[in-house]
Motif scaffolding. Sequence first.
Motif, PDB file in Angstrom:
ATOM      1  N   ARG A 379       0.860  -1.202   0.000  1.00 14.51           N
ATOM      2  CA  ARG A 379       0.000   0.000   0.000  1.00 14.51           C
ATOM      3  C   ARG A 379       0.890   1.244   0.000  1.00 14.51           C
ATOM      4  N   VAL A 380       0.671   2.085  -1.016  1.00 11.23           N
ATOM      5  CA  VAL A 380       1.583   3.220  -1.249  1.00 11.23           C
ATOM      6  C   VAL A 380       0.821   4.533  -1.109  1.00 11.23           C
ATOM      7  N   LEU A 381       1.458   5.500  -0.504  1.00 12.96           N
ATOM      8  CA  LEU A 381       0.890   6.850  -0.446  1.00 12.96           C
ATOM      9  C   LEU A 381       1.565   7.672  -1.538  1.00 12.96           C
ATOM     10  N   THR A 382       0.785   8.096  -2.539  1.00  6.52           N
ATOM     11  CA  THR A 382       1.373   8.809  -3.687  1.00  6.52           C
ATOM     12  C   THR A 382       1.937  10.153  -3.239  1.00  6.52           C
ATOM     13  N   GLU A 383       3.118  10.461  -3.784  1.00 11.27           N
ATOM     14  CA  GLU A 383       3.802  11.670  -3.331  1.00 11.27           C
ATOM     15  C   GLU A 383       4.255  12.568  -4.489  1.00 11.27           C
ATOM     16  N   GLU A 384       4.917  11.977  -5.492  1.00 13.98           N
ATOM     17  CA  GLU A 384       5.519  12.769  -6.582  1.00 13.98           C
ATOM     18  C   GLU A 384       5.221  12.135  -7.919  1.00 13.98           C
ATOM     19  N   LYS A 385       5.124  13.002  -8.942  1.00 12.68           N
ATOM     20  CA  LYS A 385       4.920  12.484 -10.294  1.00 12.68           C
ATOM     21  C   LYS A 385       6.143  12.862 -11.110  1.00 12.68           C
ATOM     22  N   ASP A 386       6.730  11.917 -11.847  1.00 14.73           N
ATOM     23  CA  ASP A 386       7.923  12.257 -12.631  1.00 14.73           C
ATOM     24  C   ASP A 386       7.543  12.703 -14.048  1.00 14.73           C
ATOM     25  N   GLN A 387       8.575  12.950 -14.907  1.00 14.80           N
ATOM     26  CA  GLN A 387       8.300  13.450 -16.281  1.00 14.80           C
ATOM     27  C   GLN A 387       7.541  12.422 -17.105  1.00 14.80           C
ATOM     28  N   ASN A 388       7.632  11.138 -16.731  1.00 16.27           N
ATOM     29  CA  ASN A 388       6.930  10.103 -17.495  1.00 16.27           C
ATOM     30  C   ASN A 388       5.541   9.821 -16.938  1.00 16.27           C
ATOM     31  N   ASP A 389       5.033  10.746 -16.116  1.00 17.76           N
ATOM     32  CA  ASP A 389       3.691  10.586 -15.541  1.00 17.76           C
ATOM     33  C   ASP A 389       3.593   9.425 -14.563  1.00 17.76           C
ATOM     34  N   CYS A 390       4.716   8.995 -14.015  1.00 18.97           N
ATOM     35  CA  CYS A 390       4.680   7.893 -13.044  1.00 18.97           C
ATOM     36  C   CYS A 390       4.660   8.470 -11.637  1.00 18.97           C
ATOM     37  N   ASN A 405       1.532   2.382 -13.921  1.00 18.19           N
ATOM     38  CA  ASN A 405       0.288   2.675 -14.662  1.00 18.19           C
ATOM     39  C   ASN A 405      -0.625   3.634 -13.885  1.00 18.19           C
ATOM     40  N   GLY A 406      -0.019   4.539 -13.141  1.00 19.38           N
ATOM     41  CA  GLY A 406      -0.874   5.343 -12.256  1.00 19.38           C
ATOM     42  C   GLY A 406      -1.098   6.771 -12.698  1.00 19.38           C
ATOM     43  N   SER A 407      -1.068   7.048 -14.030  1.00 21.91           N
ATOM     44  CA  SER A 407      -1.100   8.451 -14.453  1.00 21.91           C
ATOM     45  C   SER A 407      -2.377   9.178 -14.018  1.00 21.91           C
ATOM     46  N   THR A 408      -3.460   8.425 -13.783  1.00 23.86           N
ATOM     47  CA  THR A 408      -4.703   9.112 -13.408  1.00 23.86           C
ATOM     48  C   THR A 408      -4.834   9.293 -11.890  1.00 23.86           C
ATOM     49  N   LEU A 409      -3.851   8.808 -11.173  1.00 25.31           N
ATOM     50  CA  LEU A 409      -3.914   8.977  -9.713  1.00 25.31           C
ATOM     51  C   LEU A 409      -3.697  10.431  -9.333  1.00 25.31           C
ATOM     52  N   GLN A 410      -3.885  10.719  -8.071  1.00 18.50           N
ATOM     53  CA  GLN A 410      -3.609  12.068  -7.580  1.00 18.50           C
ATOM     54  C   GLN A 410      -2.627  11.984  -6.424  1.00 18.50           C
ATOM     55  N   ARG A 411      -2.101  13.153  -6.072  1.00 18.27           N
ATOM     56  CA  ARG A 411      -1.178  13.211  -4.942  1.00 18.27           C
ATOM     57  C   ARG A 411      -1.944  12.852  -3.659  1.00 18.27           C
TER      58      ARG A 411
END
Length: 448
Positions: A379-390, A405-411
Amino acid sequence: MENGLKAAFYTFGCRLNQAETALISQSFRNEKYEIADINEHVDVCIINSCTVTEQADARCRQLVRQVLRRNADTFIAVVGCYSQTAAESLKRIDGIDLIVGSQDKMDVVRYIDVPAKRSEPIVVLNKMSRQPFTIENTGTNLPTTRANLKIQDGCNFMCSFCVVPFARGRARSRAFWDIQREAIRLTDAGYKEIVVTGVNIGTYNFEDKYFIDVIKMLLAIPALKRLRISSIEPATLTEEIFDLMRENEKLCPHLHLPLQSGSDKILLDMKRHYNSGEFLQFVNQGVAKVPDILIATDMIVGFPTESELDFEKSGSIMQDSPLVYAHIFNYSDRKGTATEHIKGRVDPKIKKKRSKILHQISDTKKEAFYRRFIGRKLRVLTEEKDQNDCWSGFSDNYIKVSIGNGSTLQRNQLVDVKISDVRNGFAIGFVESDSAHFEIEQLEEINT
Ligand code: SF4
């Protein structure tokens, strides 16, 4: 209405300093400053300093010069540990306008009337209190989705190499109810994860409350999804912490326990409060009770009396114990500490070699630990998005995960990620659509 002035902040050193910078920046916001990036042209720059090594001191001086090259008119305040221990040397550095020691650093905004450059810096250096404390603000101005919560300051242990008791004073604890107040405000602001921090948090004591009571109180806050313990002295914890991790999935199975050396002779010279056998016993208990726990450590190489044999013991304990990785520090003399007067010094080249060996062991073990989770969900808490939308973020057991495959996720979303590989210091994984969406919706529902 803003006051037309821009302030920027820079933090050196530990997580506690980060927590404090977030609180200090809130006090500037209260005074209507616009908070800006350190690379911008700003009116005021606050450097929250660290003095744990010579390198930390040097980096602070370097930053003062960099800021002034960008804008010679920026009012510069250096606050915190370096200011506390070396105000006289800081006074000799051109361009610093305000030096505030540890006792008053949280109130630095009050010492800036008109931020105009000065020929001589103002120095605010008061005796550090030993009394419990409260903090007015809530530290929401953070670069990460993990909110650092200060519960304690100072230390009474007096390890022989450590300058922290001189830089931050003796141990004192934050009022229990004030910790609860800030934690609730942090969760109201949307933080799902809180990291409890301080200098020697395991020695927390306010009235009849101890560290374990703080942990239980925070776990009971319904909106809080994750509670993490930052670096904690091994001798201040008992097995109860592992039982709590097992019983309550909000308490992250992750500890950072500074060992410093694998040699009992060096631990004695360092005046640490345990020997290597006791340390290992505690770590092994943790792994037996919480199998997926990540336990990391700090190691010092090149302590003045460290022989090759002593160092080999550090290498063996790193290699053979369940410790996952280490932050490795080269010993550096700090003025006023007991070690300053111990005879003998390790050649810098030998320190470098020892450091390299420990880094190699640490890197290999960390990768092996990450690989254990291939094929499993974290279980991951999203924090940062890189240039490749990861998106990337940390698992509850502090594995750094990159989501393919998480480009539609949010911070700041908690998602279940299936790990498929380990590359470049990340566990790589994918959100499995059905379960992941269920988890996201469920969490959002709880939060509203
Ligand atoms: S426990 Fe030891 S190393 Fe840690 S802050 Fe206190 S004196 Fe320094």
